[in-house]
Design a protein around this motif. Sequence first.
Motif, PDB file in Angstrom:
ATOM      1  N   GLY A  55      19.812  61.773  60.720  1.00 37.82           N
ATOM      2  CA  GLY A  55      19.566  61.634  59.329  1.00 37.82           C
ATOM      3  C   GLY A  55      18.100  61.717  58.961  1.00 37.82           C
ATOM      4  O   GLY A  55      17.372  62.298  59.741  1.00 37.82           O
ATOM      5  N   ASP A  67      18.410  57.262  56.942  1.00 36.67           N
ATOM      6  CA  ASP A  67      19.156  57.540  55.596  1.00 36.67           C
ATOM      7  C   ASP A  67      20.297  58.602  56.427  1.00 36.67           C
ATOM      8  O   ASP A  67      19.720  59.833  56.457  1.00 36.67           O
ATOM      9  CB  ASP A  67      18.479  57.894  54.600  1.00 36.67           C
ATOM     10  CG  ASP A  67      19.522  58.227  53.421  1.00 36.67           C
ATOM     11  OD1 ASP A  67      20.671  58.664  53.522  1.00 36.67           O
ATOM     12  OD2 ASP A  67      18.893  58.217  52.215  1.00 36.67           O
ATOM     13  N   VAL A  68      21.548  58.316  56.436  1.00 38.31           N
ATOM     14  CA  VAL A  68      22.488  59.031  56.861  1.00 38.31           C
ATOM     15  C   VAL A  68      23.743  59.247  55.632  1.00 38.31           C
ATOM     16  O   VAL A  68      24.261  58.490  55.384  1.00 38.31           O
ATOM     17  CB  VAL A  68      23.268  58.874  57.935  1.00 38.31           C
ATOM     18  CG1 VAL A  68      24.378  59.750  58.270  1.00 38.31           C
ATOM     19  CG2 VAL A  68      22.516  58.535  59.519  1.00 38.31           C
ATOM     20  N   GLY A  69      23.572  60.498  54.903  1.00 38.89           N
ATOM     21  CA  GLY A  69      24.415  60.666  53.694  1.00 38.89           C
ATOM     22  C   GLY A  69      24.309  59.738  52.738  1.00 38.89           C
ATOM     23  O   GLY A  69      25.447  59.211  52.128  1.00 38.89           O
ATOM     24  N   GLY A  70      23.296  58.856  52.617  1.00 37.28           N
ATOM     25  CA  GLY A  70      22.800  57.999  51.319  1.00 37.28           C
ATOM     26  C   GLY A  70      23.077  56.515  51.932  1.00 37.28           C
ATOM     27  O   GLY A  70      22.923  55.733  51.111  1.00 37.28           O
TER      28      GLY A  70
END
Length: 104
Positions: A7, A20-23
Amino acid sequence: MIALLIGRLDSIGEDRAVVDVGGVGYLVFCSAPTLARLAPVGDSVRLEIETHVREDHIHLYGFADVAEREWFRLLTTVQGVGARVALAILSVLNADDLFQAIAA
């Protein structure tokens, strides 16, 4: 079980990073060498993860490579060496130095 995070690096602390991975921001505890190898904040990062699940918490421990994660796993099998102590050891000894210290 979380084994890998890829991320954007959101922030870095003294012994941790937020990825942060996809929010979703994952708090990951890391050794000093792993933190030093991370890309600048805002760039893409990839961390090998060791997930520890306990009654009162879930902690993620991140490593720049598989070898460091394997050393972490081995160190945490030693009586009296928990995850925090293992990270501290990996922060001061690289794999070769650790091997020599154990052999001595």
